[in-house]
Design a protein around this motif. Structure first.
Motif, PDB file in Angstrom:
ATOM      1  N   LYS A  24      76.427 -49.296  16.492  1.00 15.15           N
ATOM      2  CA  LYS A  24      77.484 -48.640  17.267  1.00 15.15           C
ATOM      3  C   LYS A  24      77.951 -49.573  18.383  1.00 15.15           C
ATOM      4  O   LYS A  24      77.140 -49.980  19.230  1.00 15.15           O
ATOM      5  N   TRP A  46      76.259 -46.147  22.816  1.00  8.17           N
ATOM      6  CA  TRP A  46      76.545 -47.328  22.008  1.00  8.17           C
ATOM      7  C   TRP A  46      75.325 -48.242  22.011  1.00  8.17           C
ATOM      8  O   TRP A  46      74.590 -48.310  23.009  1.00  8.17           O
ATOM      9  N   ASN A 103      82.206 -47.196  13.412  1.00  6.20           N
ATOM     10  CA  ASN A 103      81.163 -47.624  14.347  1.00  6.20           C
ATOM     11  C   ASN A 103      81.693 -48.361  15.574  1.00  6.20           C
ATOM     12  O   ASN A 103      80.923 -48.793  16.417  1.00  6.20           O
ATOM     13  N   ALA A 136      79.517 -53.807  13.657  1.00  6.81           N
ATOM     14  CA  ALA A 136      79.979 -52.500  13.184  1.00  6.81           C
ATOM     15  C   ALA A 136      79.800 -52.358  11.679  1.00  6.81           C
ATOM     16  O   ALA A 136      79.420 -51.293  11.187  1.00  6.81           O
ATOM     17  N   THR A 165      84.178 -48.398  18.912  1.00  4.95           N
ATOM     18  CA  THR A 165      85.043 -47.749  19.885  1.00  4.95           C
ATOM     19  C   THR A 165      85.714 -48.851  20.690  1.00  4.95           C
ATOM     20  O   THR A 165      85.034 -49.752  21.177  1.00  4.95           O
TER      21      THR A 165
END
Lengths: 238, 607
Positions: B58, B34, B296, B53, B298
């Motif tokens: 990321k 990331w 993008n 994002a 998480t």
């Protein structure tokens, strides 16, 4: 309606809850849940956890005397406020519950002393006379506890908090200025107000509350048909 | 014949907690890489993740609580009689009450009075919010009394925020120049106003343009009209040179074409329970889900961040240390940039706990000022009364709207008050709301009581004040040397209290509330001058204040640490002073601005 075997499973079913809900209900006992499931069905007999049937009748009379049926709407009795009181008592601290039940007994004792009969058997005028006396404190000027009326930020020391109402509120004045019967009345009255005005009867029939529905545009004080407000004169938009 | 369903009892969280555990288990440090780690998913974390994002960065978002099932958890239209307890908490849970904050020793959760409860929450816990607020027994605090409200769940406190969306203005940014106290911000209103415009447009804000310097205008959707008692009150206080304006709130009244998760406001009221059509701004629907849709972002739930660790080779932050809330597994997640949006106080706590030989007092704390200058708003003084024109009339529908009107600050705007500096505003309105709280103060019983409640029900008007708390170095938080939370992380020790300026101002709040209600001809005026405990406003700011001088401030004017180039605050910790304005909308605007800076730093390779 309720069978002799009111199980937790039956109660949950009656409430429309899934079996999984049982895992998130550790705080309510089987009897408590069953009692409420029953009460939710209009007209069914109460399943009481704290009050005896005789006490229940007295409480029904008392809450109905506080918020009675009138020409506009049914009162606290029809709104099952006595059942709500029983639930509150079931979940209250033991000390508070004992105090409240002692207050209920004191109400009967006072009633017997003055009129020779228990509270539930008083006629309307007698009930009125008794409640007038034990609610007189509400308009009484109190000087003795003036120190407690000093705002918290201006007190030398914060006052110790004390939960002293069935609704779980902390009374700022700790009830110290009231007699046993007055404290009992105050507590019962606040719980009655809460139970009544959160009931279907209280919200819809008495207050005629119009909300909790989709309202595409808040109309402010204007009447729905777009005329100028009859009260404050706010102009309807052209 | 089944009775009404009690949704309070029916609420099923197993599915969402299972999903959250699975998500957490699936995301390991090796699952990356990331570019940026965002700590928190509330207003600040949500906006940070959205900005990054959507720009192709990321992002790993770390939320200390679980995911949210807003369809199940937002019981927006539930009637009080659907619940056994009529809105009261279950018997094994308890919310701390105002009087208890000041009287009971800290940590509150240790008090024997509360031993019998499984969960002790801040005062904000009710039947609708109880699954989001933290348990004080797991999240203790020490030091002076402080009502610290925390929500650990996706979206944080935006799930039930108060929606008031007011901009900071020139009076805040240049406050010191006006009255000589403390210092000005290193930036001005012109630096942030374009970002407020963007926030208004992206998220939707209801309000009216008023041309008032104390509350600069924004870009507004349909405003809320006023009802009778409010219209009357407005006319009255206009004669005193004061304004009463439609509430400005972060609610989309006309709909957001840019967001498939949100609907326009449906005027049902009850916004503080969570809005199940997402017209009310809340971080998940407005920011987090759209950010996730880019591919993008998480999101790792149950991720308690204990510290930001240092990359010894570069001297920059290397990432964050995470303790899984359930398994207690400790993991180090790495990224180029760390953005803290855990809320002013928890973000500060994370950095104070990020100790290394190079940063012995915590990361970014070479000034020793991290944790100092804690500020918020003082609240409590309030007034109410019955406006005669509506006494005895049929009730109207007055709570079918997301906010009540607002009295902008009127002290020390053009005049100079002899007794205190800075100022306060009032929020509040009137009319018939579902629950007639006036009933509790109505004397008597029987038909007279019942008909009096009904008679005065449409006529009630009440207002409550929010005042500036002067930013002071001595008002601070620090790490407690002994007490730790349920995950072994040192807790915050508060050393914070309201002082003379606040107390004098609070007295003036009560006086002016009284004065305005009298002028409006209100009957049965009730004034409560009592200040609420410290922390009540939930508007905490200032513990990593921004400034030009690294010795006198913690962050630079883009909310990054002076000491470490790749750690930024997305929340209100860098704010220098808070005016009287409710903080959320400013957090969103500042965060957007900071993220533009972060993206530029990443593009040019500075971080």
């Amino acid at each position: 309606m309720s069978g002799p075997l009111v199980t937790r499973r039956n109660a949950l079913k009656a409430l429309g809850a899934t079996a999984g809900a049982a895992t998130i209900l550790p705080w309510l006992s089987d009897e408590g849940l069953a009692a409420f499931a029953d009460v939710q069905k209009a007209g069914t007999a109460p399943v009481l956890r704290v009050l005896t049937p005789a006490q229940y009748v007295t409480v029904e009379r008392l809450v109905e005397a506080i918020i009675p049926t009138d020409e506009r709407s049914p009162g606290a009795r029809d709104a099952r406020v006595a059942d709500y009181m029983d639930l509150l008592l079931a979940e209250a601290d033991e000390g508070l519950r004992k105090d409240w039940l002692a207050g209920l007994a004191a109400l009967d004792a006072e009633s017997t002393r003055r009129f020779g009969r228990s509270f539930a058997k008083l006629d309307a005028a007698q009930t009125d006379a008794l409640l007038t006396d034990i609610s007189a404190y509400e308009t009484r000027k109190v000087v003795a506890d003036a120190a407690l009326d000093v705002p918290r930020n201006e007190q030398p020391k914060p006052q110790p908090p004390q939960v002293d109402t069935l609704l779980g509120d902390i009374g700022r004045h700790k009830g110290s200025r009231k007699s046993q019967l007055e404290t009992f009345f105050a507590n019962t009255k606040q719980a009655t107000i809460h139970g009544y005005y959160t009931s279907e009867i209280g919200i819809h029939k008495e207050l005629r509350y119009k909300g909790n529905k989709v309202l595409l545009e808040f109309v402010g004080c204007l009447t729905v048909d777009g005329k100028d407000c009859p009260y404050c004169g706010q102009k309807a938009e052209a | 014949m089944p009775g009404p369903v009690d949704k309070t009892l029916d609420l099923e969280l197993a599915a969402i907690t299972d999903e959250s555990r699975k998500l957490a288990a699936a995301i390991k440090p090796a699952s990356g890489p990331w570019d940026v780690i965002v700590v928190g998913s509330g207003a600040s974390g949500g906006m940070a993740a959205f900005q990054l994002a959507t720009a192709g960065v990321k992002v790993l978002m770390l939320e200390a609580g679980r995911m949210l099932d807003h369809k199940a958890e937002y019981r927006t239209m539930e009637w009080p009689y659907a619940s056994t307890r009529r809105g009261r908490l279950p018997g094994d849970q308890r919310a701390i009450q105002a009087a208890e904050y000041n009287f009971y020793d800290r940590p509150y959760g240790n008090n024997p009075e509360f031993a019998k409860y499984k969960k002790l929450s801040s005062y904000t816990a009710n039947t609708f919010t109880r699954n989001w607020t933290v348990n004080e027994k797991e999240h203790p605090t020490t030091g002076t009394p402080y009502a610290w409200v925390r929500a650990r769940v996706l979206g944080g406190k935006t799930n039930y925020w108060g929606r008031v969306a007011i901009r900071y203005g020139p009076l805040q940014f240049k406050a010191a120049s006006r009255d000589g106290f403390d210092i000005d911000w290193p930036i001005g209103y012109e630096d942030v106003s374009p970002y407020y415009d963007k926030v208004d447009t992206l998220l939707g804000c209801s309000g009216t343009k008023e041309g008032l310097i104390q509350v600069p205008d924004g870009i507004y959707q349909r405003p809320m009209k006023m009802n009778c008692v409010e219209t009357h009150f407005k006319k009255t206080i206009a004669k005193m040179g004061r304004s009463y304006i439609p509430g400005r709130c972060g609610v989309s009244t006309e709909g957001q074409l840019n967001n498939k998760y949100r609907s326009r406001c449906l005027g049902r009221g009850r916004c503080s329970r969570g809005c199940d059509v997402n017209a009310n701004f809340h971080s998940p629907a407005a920011l987090v889900y759209p950010a996730r849709d880019t591919g993008n972002l998480t999101i790792r739930p149950y991720s308690v961040v204990s510290e930001v660790f240092l990359d010894e080779a570069t001297g920059k932050a290397g990432g964050v240390r995470v303790i899984d809330a359930n398994t207690k597994e400790v993991m180090d997640f790495k990224a180029r940039v760390v953005v803290l949006g855990a809320g002013t106080l928890d973000s500060t706590r994370i950095l104070l706990n990020s100790k290394s030989p190079k940063h012995p007092n915590g990361l970014g704390n070479s000034s020793g000022l991290m944790g100092c200058y804690l500020s918020e708003h003082h609240m409590g003084p309030r007034g109410s009364g019955f406006i005669p024109m509506r006494v005895g009339t049929e009730p109207t529908l007055d709570d079918g709207r997301p906010t009540a009107p607002y009295i902008p600050r009127f002290r020390n705007v053009t005049d100079k008050h002899p007794d205190f500096i800075r100022g306060y505003h009032f929020q509040g309105g009137g009319g018939s709301y579902e629950y007639p709280s006036l009933a509790h103060d109505m004397p008597g019983f029987g038909k007279a009581l019942k008909s009096n409640i009904r008679k005065y029900y449409p006529a009630m008007l009440s207002i409550g004040g929010f005042g500036e708390v002067l930013p002071r170095k001595e008002n601070r938080v620090l790490l407690d040397p002994e007490v730790k939370d349920a995950w072994g992380i040192p807790v915050l020790r508060f050393d914070f209290k309201f002082r003379d300026n606040e107390i004098t101002m609070a007295r003036d709040m009560a006086d002016t509330a009284d004065e305005m209600l009298r002028a409006a001809g209100a009957e049965n005026i009730k004034i409560d001058p009592t200040m609420l405990p410290e922390g009540w406003s939930i508007h905490e700011i200032g513990t990593a204040r921004m400034g030009e001088d690294p010795k006198a401030s913690v962050t630079h004017k883009f909310c990054g640490l002076h000491d470490v180039p790749n750690v930024f605050f997305a929340d209100a910790a860098p704010f220098v002073s808070g005016g009287t304005q409710n903080t959320t909308w400013s957090i969103l605007a500042f965060c957007w601005r900071t993220m533009d800076y972060v993206k530029e730093q990443m593009r040019t390779g500075v971080v």
